[in-house]
Design an enzyme around this catalytic site. Structure first.
Site: not given
Length: 539
Positions: A313, A377, A423
């Site tokens: 990420e 995301k 994440c």
């Protein structure tokens, strides 16, 4: 004046009440603490840690306020201990020049808020349970619900409340994650109806044990004597042990099934763990170091035979420039070396419109010099990646909120689609289920766990283990500072990196197209349990 005997009786009653309250408080806090330390290495504790909370739920002698306060106490102990690593958030704040006191206060405030948010699960559960048991049982039926009805009701409601929380912006500490990655036998049940299956099992076992220890709360002496009979208590304990053993035996059978890997579906995947702290990465020098580290890692893995390379990420903390894409060092490296790269960066929603908001993204760069796949995301971190009510607050703050992705995404690669997560999306099982159902043949997760300690990293890895089992997929987990890993569809960790080290690693994964019951039908267990509760209440 009251007599001496009256004062003595009053003092004795006060001492007894004080001791009862103190003992109950200690047991609730102790149970919450045990549940909080269960994740990763102490999973057996979760099967007894909820007993004090269940006892409160089954105690008809408690009024509303003490009961809800007890649930809050248990929940704060559980989530506070489990999420204590959040206070490490102050490290990058201090490194970026924030005053020490301000950084510490912000970190503690974040920890307190997330702890209370998680504790609200138990409070909501207890409130609903007492409201239904008392409101329906006493006002409609004219008597209390039977114990088996309460156990069924409590299990169904806990699953329902967790389901609601899992749809929100903050979610991490499902009861199910206390079993990962240590208890792989029981985690196999996640294939049936997702993580809620494991949660329900934990709630049931704790409820049966609590039933054996429940306080006498009936109206007559005869009833209290009957409830205290040893054979009855033994039945509940035996039921809890029998259910626990059966769960693990059947789970062990699921775990022991041969894992068939088709040779023509193999894929050599390389992972680059750059180990560049966020406090350094956000500076111009940090950007240069990041580019160098991930470019060197990519080339090393290609030389070793990797067919696809993945970065974490935000590996390159820059805005992706579509207009200079042909000159991008990573695009040129992929063209020259002929091996696709999945790159973590920040990309405008409309990649060609620099006025559109940024997304936290993974891009699939191919040897043709094109972007074949993109994943944005979905579950952004509140305050860290976006401001709640951003339409208003963004105008008052220099902070630029990122734009969330949508659930209908899929990360395409030259080798087929994969299910992706960035994440703490690892905590949201439904996000991966949808992508696997739409054709995802592998799972890739990319994270930046800096500045958190190894305890958080191991918890994060445990969540990824659950996602691999539930979807019956091989999974590659790549992070910035650790821990990265490879997990097979049974949840076995095939490789795990050390934290805070620069690592390049490659492994052989196998693409799969199987569909577990959970992937096909989602969380069907929760509505089924709620339906059984409705049927039982009609009798």
């Amino acid at each position: 004046m009251p007599s001496d005997s009256t004062l003595t009786d009053f003092n004795q009653s006060a001492r007894t009440s004080w001791l009862k309250v103190t003992g109950s408080t200690l047991s609730l806090v102790g149970g919450g603490v045990l549940m909080g330390i269960a994740p990763v290495n102490a999973w057996p504790l979760a099967w007894i840690a909820m007993v004090p909370l269940w006892r409160i739920a089954l105690d008809d002698g408690l009024t509303w306020r003490p009961a809800l306060a007890s649930a809050a106490l248990w929940g704060m102990a559980y989530h506070g201990v489990a999420l204590s690593w959040i206070v490490w958030w102050m490290n990058p704040l201090l490194a970026m020049g924030m005053p020490w006191l301000v950084g510490v206060c912000l970190a503690l405030l974040a920890w307190a808020f997330i702890t209370l948010w998680g504790a609200a699960i138990g409070v909501t559960w207890l409130w609903l349970m007492r409201w239904i048991a008392r409101g329906y049982g006493q006002r409609v039926r004219g008597d209390r619900l039977a114990l088996w009805q309460r156990l069924l009701l409590g299990t169904a409601l806990w699953c329902a409340v967790e389901w609601v929380w899992s749809r929100g912006p903050l979610y991490w500490t499902s009861l199910s994650y206390t079993q990962s990655p240590g208890n792989l036998w029981v985690l196999q049940w996640g294939q049936v109806s997702g993580p809620i299956t494991v949660t329900a099992a934990i709630v049931v076992v704790n409820g049966l044990l609590a039933a054996a220890l429940r306080p006498g709360a009936t109206s007559t002496l005869e009833d209290r004597v009957a409830e205290s009979r040893v054979p009855e208590r033994r039945r509940y304990v035996t039921g809890a042990l029998g259910f626990f053993i059966c769960l693990h035996l059947l789970g062990g059978w699921l775990y022991a099934r041969p894992l068939v890997n088709e040779p023509d579906q193999s894929l050599r995947v390389g992972l680059v763990q750059g180990n560049i702290p966020t406090s350094q990465k956000l500076s111009p020098e940090g950007v240069r170091v990041s580019i160098q580290a991930y470019l060197e890692g990519y080339e090393q893995l290609v030389d070793e035979g990797a067919e696809l390379v993945i970065t974490p990420e935000g590996a390159i903390p820059q805005r992706w420039n579509a207009f200079t894409q042909d000159r991008n060092v990573f695009v040129r490296a992929v063209i020259n070396r002929g091996v696709p790269l999945i790159l973590g960066s920040f990309v405008h929603q409309d990649i060609a419109d620099t006025r559109s908001r940024l997304t936290q993204s993974l891009l699939t760069l191919t040897p043709a010099g094109k972007i074949e796949g993109r994943y944005n995301k979905v579950k952004l971190v509140p305050v860290g990646e976006y401001l709640p009510f951003s339409d208003v607050l963004d105008r008052l703050s220099p902070f630029e909120s990122l734009a969330p992705g949508t659930f209908d995404q899929q990360l395409n690669t030259p080798f087929g689609p994969v299910a992706a997560g960035i994440c703490y999306e690892s905590a949201f099982a439904e996000l991966f289920r949808v992508q696997v159902k739409r054709g995802g043949q592998l799972i890739f997760t990319a994270s930046n766990n800096d500045p958190y300690p190894p305890r958080q990293m191991r918890q994060h890895h445990g969540l990824d283990v659950m996602r691999a089992i539930e979807s019956d997929r091989w999974e590659a987990r790549v992070t910035n500072t650790g821990i990265s890993g490879i997990v097979d569809p049974r949840g076995r960790t095939k490789w795990l990196s050390a934290p805070d080290e620069r690592v390049s690693h490659q492994a052989e994964l196998y693409r799969r197209e199987t569909l577990t019951p959970y992937v096909r039908w989602g969380d069907w267990l929760t509505p089924t349990l709620l339906g059984l509760v409705a049927i039982s209440l009609r009798k």
